[in-house]
Design a protein around this motif. Sequence first.
Motif, PDB file in Angstrom:
ATOM      1  N   MET A  22      -6.736   2.360  -4.729  1.00  9.56           N
ATOM      2  CA  MET A  22      -7.247   2.897  -3.661  1.00  9.56           C
ATOM      3  C   MET A  22      -7.833   4.495  -4.375  1.00  9.56           C
ATOM      4  N   ASN A  78       1.360  -4.024   5.235  1.00 12.01           N
ATOM      5  CA  ASN A  78       0.204  -3.214   4.974  1.00 12.01           C
ATOM      6  C   ASN A  78      -0.746  -2.885   6.167  1.00 12.01           C
ATOM      7  N   PHE A  80      -8.686   1.349   1.157  1.00 10.56           N
ATOM      8  CA  PHE A  80      -7.614   0.032   1.095  1.00 10.56           C
ATOM      9  C   PHE A  80      -8.229  -0.983   1.576  1.00 10.56           C
ATOM     10  N   ARG A 128       0.954  -1.280  -0.068  1.00  8.90           N
ATOM     11  CA  ARG A 128       0.007  -0.001  -0.015  1.00  8.90           C
ATOM     12  C   ARG A 128       1.162   1.066  -0.014  1.00  8.90           C
ATOM     13  N   ALA A 154      -1.346  -0.797  -5.715  1.00  6.04           N
ATOM     14  CA  ALA A 154      -2.553  -0.732  -4.820  1.00  6.04           C
ATOM     15  C   ALA A 154      -3.221   0.701  -4.275  1.00  6.04           C
ATOM     16  N   ALA A 155      -2.173   1.718  -4.455  1.00  2.38           N
ATOM     17  CA  ALA A 155      -2.409   3.162  -4.110  1.00  2.38           C
ATOM     18  C   ALA A 155      -3.468   3.408  -5.385  1.00  2.38           C
TER      19      ALA A 155
END
Length: 523
Positions: A511, A173, A122, A96, A507-508
């Motif tokens: 998000m 994470n 998330f 993340r 991951a970001a």
Amino acid sequence: MREYDYVIVGAGSAGCVLAGRLSEKPDVSVALLEAGGSARSLGVRIPAAFPKLFGTDRDWQYYSDPEPGLNDRKIYMPRGKMIGGSSSMNAMLYVRGNAEDFDGWAKAGATGWSYDEVLPYFKRIETFARGGNEYRGSHGPLYVGDHRSRTPITEQLVQASQEAGLRFNPDYNAAHQEGVSYLQVTQKGGNRWSAADAWLRPAKSRRNLSVLKDSMVLQVEISGGQATGVWVNGTNGPELIRARHEVILSAGAIGTPQLLMLSGIGPAEHLHEVGVEVQVDNPHVGSHYQDHPFFLLNWETTAKGTLAEAESIKQLLNYAVFGKGLLTSTVAEGTAFLATKPGLAAPDLQLHFGAAYFHNHGFDTYPKPAFAIAPTLVAPQSRGEIRLRTTDAADHPSIVGNHLTEKADVDAMVAGVELAREIVAQQALAGVRGIEIHPGSQIKGRAAIEKSLREETELIYHPTSTARMGAPGDSVVGPDLRVHGVTGLRVVDASVFPTIPRGNTNAATYMVAEKASDMIAGR
Ligand SMILES: Cc1cc2nc3c(=O)[nH]c(=O)nc-3n(C[C@H](O)[C@H](O)[C@H](O)COP(=O)(O)OP(=O)(O)OC[C@H]3O[C@@H](n4cnc5c(N)ncnc54)[C@H](O)[C@@H]3O)c2cc1C
């Protein structure tokens, strides 16, 4: 003329999330336009095969301009050109970033994007194999978990890192990022689980969603300060596809600034030079480009079970029948996050531990089993830019990152090389370590290491921040991701990151797209 409520450009990590979420409302029509084609291929599905996609027609195959900090080398920058975009080609590592990254975004003008404000997104994204808790989600469309078959060399590298003084962190994470850990991956049943698997596949049969493959977008149509649609290169030549509510650019950190500039949104002087009519003069478009420099050290090993054995019949059967074994490996299976000097608020370095010989993007081979450690600069000081070469969307833009032109960046990478060697010197690897292949044990001392860094540093494929979010006058989009100076146009992808997060960037991106889908749908 085709017309939809929302026209999304790019079916990559962000575009698939948006298409899936926005089409949940049956009375809203959504078009998802993608320059590439299908992602149906064993090279996409089998985790260990991801480097085999490099240089194929599923890869945009970008190259940087000569990089001044890297001996004027042109650096290879693969990007996914297919349904799922780079999430169909990436190494599936799920990281993340650090809480400091998102708090930094909010402080820099991205109001509403602090760590506490993005954590619920998330969590919403994922179904984490170890279960949900204060930090982790258990009901999302994205499957995240541990490797199904971890290689023994990874376990020895994680053990050696602890002997070298790093603390074991079971979940980077969660509460803290620092320490040495096993990597988490986006897989289901030992197969890649891309953005297309997670968000697009469940939406595919919806009648209000049209996914148009092989559709290269040329520019945004802007009339009276309003984005009204996009020009697409279709089978019968250029076609205007209209958007009743919004055009959303999710073409990634290279494609999105290129399309903005082709549409007249960018630095006025540059647009004049190239011959594009200026709609909005904004010097931040294509500027502030960041990426993660990455340097590979490799050692021979006598350890059994490295990826040198991955293509055996035994492993093929193990993968095909049980979804297990070496073919489910993502090459890197372990990682560490650390600060290379005192006083830093968060790590500036990440180590990737690879269970194979890995050099030159996986294009080079080696006749013996080996393992790799890659120091990766996760909080780089250098900034670069993306600019148009021509007005043709098919021509790759000019990309310069200025990597390793800042002393602090070189210092951190030198520290990373020294730490990698210190780890390999530990007892845990005593019985299995062989000679250092790259850069070679003769490369010693600051000057020699720095020289080698400039000769061999590559990027780990994480371009961001080329249409950054922030306060007006200092950014391309506001915290609502609307492009300054034009109505009906948003950017939703890794280009809007105000700064690059400390960790792999997929991951970001998810998000950002999940949060954007709530904003766009008015939730
Ligand atoms: C080889 C590789 C390995 C990586 N490994 C990891 C990893 O292990 N973990 C991790 O977290 N991150 C990793 N990344 C990075 C991560 O995948 C990206 O940060 C993320 O996918 C970015 O998402 P995006 O939506 O911004 O762009 P993308 O996913 O790249 O999507 C952009 C989409 O837009 C399309 N497009 C572009 N221009 C046009 C146009 N003009 N018209 C129509 N369509 C267009 C592209 O074809 C693409 O499908 C890796 C990336 C690569 C390339």
